[in-house]
Design a protein around this motif. Structure first.
Motif, short mmCIF file in Angstrom:
data_model
loop_
_atom_site.label_atom_id
_atom_site.label_comp_id
_atom_site.label_asym_id
_atom_site.label_seq_id
_atom_site.Cartn_x
_atom_site.Cartn_y
_atom_site.Cartn_z
N LEU A 1 0.82 -1.22 0.00
CA LEU A 1 0.00 0.00 0.00
C LEU A 1 0.85 1.26 0.00
N ARG A 2 1.83 1.31 0.89
CA ARG A 2 2.61 2.53 1.01
C ARG A 2 3.58 2.69 -0.16
N GLY A 3 4.24 1.60 -0.51
CA GLY A 3 5.22 1.68 -1.60
C GLY A 3 4.56 2.17 -2.87
N ALA B 1 11.25 -4.60 -6.21
CA ALA B 1 11.31 -5.92 -5.57
C ALA B 1 10.04 -6.11 -4.76
N GLU B 2 9.37 -7.23 -5.00
CA GLU B 2 8.11 -7.52 -4.30
C GLU B 2 7.85 -9.03 -4.40
N PRO B 3 7.74 -9.72 -3.27
CA PRO B 3 7.56 -11.18 -3.34
C PRO B 3 6.17 -11.62 -3.81
N GLY C 1 1.18 -11.18 -7.59
CA GLY C 1 0.14 -10.28 -8.11
C GLY C 1 0.55 -8.82 -7.96
N ARG C 2 1.03 -8.47 -6.77
CA ARG C 2 1.45 -7.09 -6.52
C ARG C 2 2.65 -6.73 -7.40
N ARG C 3 3.56 -7.71 -7.54
CA ARG C 3 4.77 -7.46 -8.34
C ARG C 3 4.39 -7.14 -9.78
N ALA D 1 11.91 -10.64 -6.93
CA ALA D 1 10.97 -11.19 -5.95
C ALA D 1 11.40 -10.87 -4.52
N ASP D 2 12.59 -10.32 -4.35
CA ASP D 2 13.08 -10.05 -2.99
C ASP D 2 14.07 -8.89 -3.06
N TRP D 3 14.10 -8.09 -2.01
CA TRP D 3 15.00 -6.93 -2.04
C TRP D 3 16.45 -7.35 -2.20
N SER D 4 16.80 -8.54 -1.64
CA SER D 4 18.20 -8.96 -1.71
C SER D 4 18.63 -9.23 -3.16
N THR E 1 8.75 -1.93 2.97
CA THR E 1 8.42 -3.27 3.46
C THR E 1 7.78 -3.13 4.85
N GLN E 2 7.36 -4.26 5.41
CA GLN E 2 6.74 -4.19 6.74
C GLN E 2 7.77 -3.85 7.82
N ASP E 3 7.25 -3.43 8.96
CA ASP E 3 8.07 -2.85 10.03
C ASP E 3 9.34 -3.63 10.36
N ARG E 4 9.23 -4.96 10.41
CA ARG E 4 10.38 -5.76 10.83
C ARG E 4 11.34 -6.06 9.69
N GLN E 5 11.02 -5.50 8.52
CA GLN E 5 11.86 -5.77 7.34
C GLN E 5 12.44 -4.48 6.78
N HIS E 6 12.75 -3.53 7.63
CA HIS E 6 13.33 -2.28 7.16
C HIS E 6 14.86 -2.29 7.20
N THR E 7 15.41 -2.90 8.25
CA THR E 7 16.84 -2.74 8.51
C THR E 7 17.70 -3.36 7.40
N LEU F 1 12.57 5.97 3.62
CA LEU F 1 12.34 4.79 4.45
C LEU F 1 11.04 4.93 5.24
N GLU F 2 10.18 3.93 5.11
CA GLU F 2 8.94 4.00 5.88
C GLU F 2 9.22 3.97 7.38
N LYS F 3 8.33 4.59 8.13
CA LYS F 3 8.41 4.52 9.58
C LYS F 3 7.75 3.23 10.04
N CYS G 1 4.77 6.99 16.53
CA CYS G 1 6.12 7.54 16.34
C CYS G 1 5.99 8.83 15.53
N HIS G 2 4.93 8.91 14.69
CA HIS G 2 4.66 10.15 13.96
C HIS G 2 4.45 11.31 14.93
N ASP G 3 3.64 11.05 15.96
CA ASP G 3 3.25 12.14 16.86
C ASP G 3 4.41 12.60 17.73
N1 LIG Z 1 4.08 6.89 6.85
C1 LIG Z 1 2.85 6.48 7.14
O1 LIG Z 1 1.98 7.29 7.46
C2 LIG Z 1 2.51 5.01 7.10
C3 LIG Z 1 1.18 4.60 7.02
C4 LIG Z 1 0.92 3.23 6.97
C5 LIG Z 1 1.97 2.32 7.02
N2 LIG Z 1 3.25 2.74 7.12
C6 LIG Z 1 4.39 1.80 7.17
O2 LIG Z 1 4.71 1.44 5.84
C7 LIG Z 1 5.26 0.11 5.81
C8 LIG Z 1 4.49 -0.70 4.78
O3 LIG Z 1 3.12 -0.74 5.12
P1 LIG Z 1 2.02 -1.21 4.06
O4 LIG Z 1 0.70 -0.93 4.64
O5 LIG Z 1 2.38 -0.70 2.72
O6 LIG Z 1 2.28 -2.80 4.11
P2 LIG Z 1 2.06 -3.85 2.97
O7 LIG Z 1 2.10 -5.18 3.65
O8 LIG Z 1 0.90 -3.50 2.12
O9 LIG Z 1 3.39 -3.68 2.07
C9 LIG Z 1 4.62 -4.24 2.36
C10 LIG Z 1 5.09 -4.97 1.12
O10 LIG Z 1 6.43 -5.43 1.31
C11 LIG Z 1 6.52 -6.66 0.60
N3 LIG Z 1 7.69 -7.44 1.01
C12 LIG Z 1 7.77 -8.40 1.99
N4 LIG Z 1 8.98 -8.95 1.99
C13 LIG Z 1 9.71 -8.33 1.01
C14 LIG Z 1 11.03 -8.52 0.53
N5 LIG Z 1 11.85 -9.44 1.04
N6 LIG Z 1 11.46 -7.73 -0.49
C15 LIG Z 1 10.62 -6.80 -1.03
N7 LIG Z 1 9.35 -6.61 -0.61
C16 LIG Z 1 8.90 -7.37 0.41
C17 LIG Z 1 5.21 -7.35 0.92
O11 LIG Z 1 4.92 -8.44 0.06
C18 LIG Z 1 4.23 -6.20 0.81
O12 LIG Z 1 3.66 -6.09 -0.49
C19 LIG Z 1 5.14 -0.42 7.22
O13 LIG Z 1 6.39 -0.30 7.87
C20 LIG Z 1 4.11 0.49 7.87
O14 LIG Z 1 4.23 0.60 9.26
C21 LIG Z 1 3.53 4.06 7.15
#
Ligand SMILES: NC(=O)c1ccc[n+]([C@@H]2O[C@H](COP(=O)([O-])OP(=O)(O)OC[C@H]3O[C@@H](n4cnc5c(N)ncnc54)[C@H](O)[C@@H]3O)[C@@H](O)[C@H]2O)c1
Length: 416
Positions: free
Chosen positions: A13-15, A34-36, A39-41, A57-60, A76-82, A97-99, A187-189
């Motif tokens: 969604l965010r990307g 990169a997107e695993p 359908g989304r890819r 299919a993967d960031w690596s 990517t999702q929160d635990r996959q940023h670093t 970089l997403e928060k 964390c935004h606030d």
């Molecule tokens: N800034 C804001 O206001 C805001 C708002 C909502 C969410 N977020 C943050 O944005 C991030 C993404 O949220 P989202 O709602 O888009 O989630 P999402 O699950 O829709 O998107 C994450 C995408 O990362 C992909 N992904 C997983 N592993 C991957 C890999 N190895 N390589 C590449 N891609 C991979 C997933 O398949 C998924 O499509 C989160 O960290 C979330 O907390 C920020």
């Protein structure tokens, strides 16, 4: 302005939102992704016209190549940023970089180190810093019109259905698979409040917990899924009502509906509610994050701030009162009332904010403002357009972790 090429990591969604804004402005262009999820890819590759040999299919896999673009969007999702953030910084990409930066303090510090070591620009998506509303507030503060800031009251009205969607049924419902809600949502606030104050607090305290979305709060007759529930029609958190109503509102198809299913027909939504996480009763989920939390902060000069995050509101813009020695400012996310103690004048300032607070609305113009600033910084090589760098974001994340320690330990935590 020069064109900026982008690598998109995570076409969720965010990307996709950021990529769309970058393309729409004509400055940014996604040239690799990169997107695993297949359908989304495929959908993102088609939408942004990315050549097939640059779709991974993967960031690596993307990061196994030399730098393919000027900058990367890591969404990517929160635990996959670093992992991707550090590796792409080492390859020389500028990074949006997403928060939250990361879910652990040491990882966020590693990201900030990587940004500094490689001299790249890294902007954390603290979109609230980039709204026209914030600009007005910050300008008034910096002009000295309300004197010295003594106290701030700030409310984050998460919204009852948004809480149910994201923090009870959805991706951010558990601390162990995501992170505490103060980090994933607020964390935004904390970052925004530090931006207004222009510095870090010295002491923080916090209270809060999960008070409602628990098994013991289920009404008599509730079932594990809304589609099987005899009391669904009188439940404020009915998934059936929430998601079927989205079908009639195109603005809500991307968010929140796309998280539930990409089949936007009645049958498609009902199928997702029958089998997927978003059809679960809010009293029968595996959630553990808070539904209300208060954070109090004290700054070096004795100034104080109280922040409340709550699920039990409509979903709307944050509300903030700034109490200064020479004036009072009351903002609701679109309008700002300013009372000047010197003259007694009481005026409403125009912030030109028309967009709503939700992700579907672009966070009050913040998404657009952030993307524009990031592209401008990369195109010009000048970070001036960015409202924070990696070190500033790390500092505000550290306050979040300190507040969470305060809540869990029932103590006041001092910050260096
Ligand atoms: N800034 C804001 O206001 C805001 C708002 C909502 C969410 N977020 C943050 O944005 C991030 C993404 O949220 P989202 O709602 O888009 O989630 P999402 O699950 O829709 O998107 C994450 C995408 O990362 C992909 N992904 C997983 N592993 C991957 C890999 N190895 N390589 C590449 N891609 C991979 C997933 O398949 C998924 O499509 C989160 O960290 C979330 O907390 C920020």
């Amino acid at each position: 302005m020069a064109r900026v090429t982008l690598a998109l990591v995570g076409a969720g969604l965010r990307g996709r939102s950021y990529a769309r804004l970058a393309h729409a402005g004509g400055v940014g262009r996604v040239v690799a992704l990169a997107e695993p999820d297949p359908g989304r890819r495929a959908a993102a590759a088609e939408e942004f016209g990315v050549p097939s040999d640059r779709v991974y299919a993967d960031w690596s896999e993307l990061a196994a190549h030399e730098r393919l673009a000027d900058a990367a969007i890591v969404a990517t999702q929160d635990r996959q940023h670093t992992g991707p953030a550090v590796r792409l910084a080492d390859l020389g990409y500028h990074i949006l970089l997403e928060k939250p930066m990361a879910t652990e303090e040491a990882e966020a510090a590693a990201i900030a180190d990587a940004a500094e070591r490689n001299r790249i620009m890294l902007a954390v998506c603290h979109v609230l810093r980039y709204t026209p509303y914030t600009r007005v507030l910050k300008d008034v503060l910096d002009s000295g019109r309300i004197g010295r800031l003594v106290s701030v009251q700030h409310l984050e009205p998460v919204g009852w259905w948004h809480q149910a969607h994201s923090f009870v049924r959805g991706n951010w419902r558990r601390s162990d698979t995501s992170a505490p809600m103060l980090l994933t949502k607020s964390c935004h606030d904390i970052d925004w409040l530090m931006y207004l104050f222009g510095r870090s607090p010295q002491r923080v305290g916090s209270f809060g917990g999960l008070s409602h979305f628990r098994a013991e709060d289920a009404p008599p007759g509730a079932a594990d899924r809304c589609l099987d529930c005899g009391v669904e029609s009188t439940c404020p958190y009915s998934a059936k009502r929430l998601y079927l109503e989205c079908l009639g509102d195109p603005a809500r198809h991307f968010w929140p509906l796309w998280a539930v299913t990409d089949d936007h027909t009645e049958e498609g939504v009902l199928r997702a509610l029958r089998t997927g996480p978003y059809g679960r009763c809010v009293y029968a989920c595996d959630n553990d994050v808070v539904d209300h939390q208060v954070v109090t902060m004290e700054f070096g000069d004795g100034a104080t701030c109280s922040f409340t995050m709550s699920a039990f509101t409509p979903m709307e813009h944050r509300r903030t009162r700034l109490l200064g020695t020479h004036g009072f400012l009351d903002g609701d996310g679109t309008t700002v009332r300013l009372v000047d103690f010197r003259t007694g004048s009481d005026e409403v300032l125009d912030t030109s904010t028309t967009a709503g607070a939700s992700a579907a609305d672009g966070h009050g113009g913040g998404d657009q403002g952030l993307v524009d600033a990031f592209l401008n910084a990369v195109a010009t090589g000048d970070a001036a357009a960015l409202k924070s760098d990696a070190a500033t974001s790390l500092a505000s994340h550290r306050v979040v972790w300190a507040a969470e320690r305060a809540r869990l330990s029932g103590s006041v935590v001092s910050l260096p």
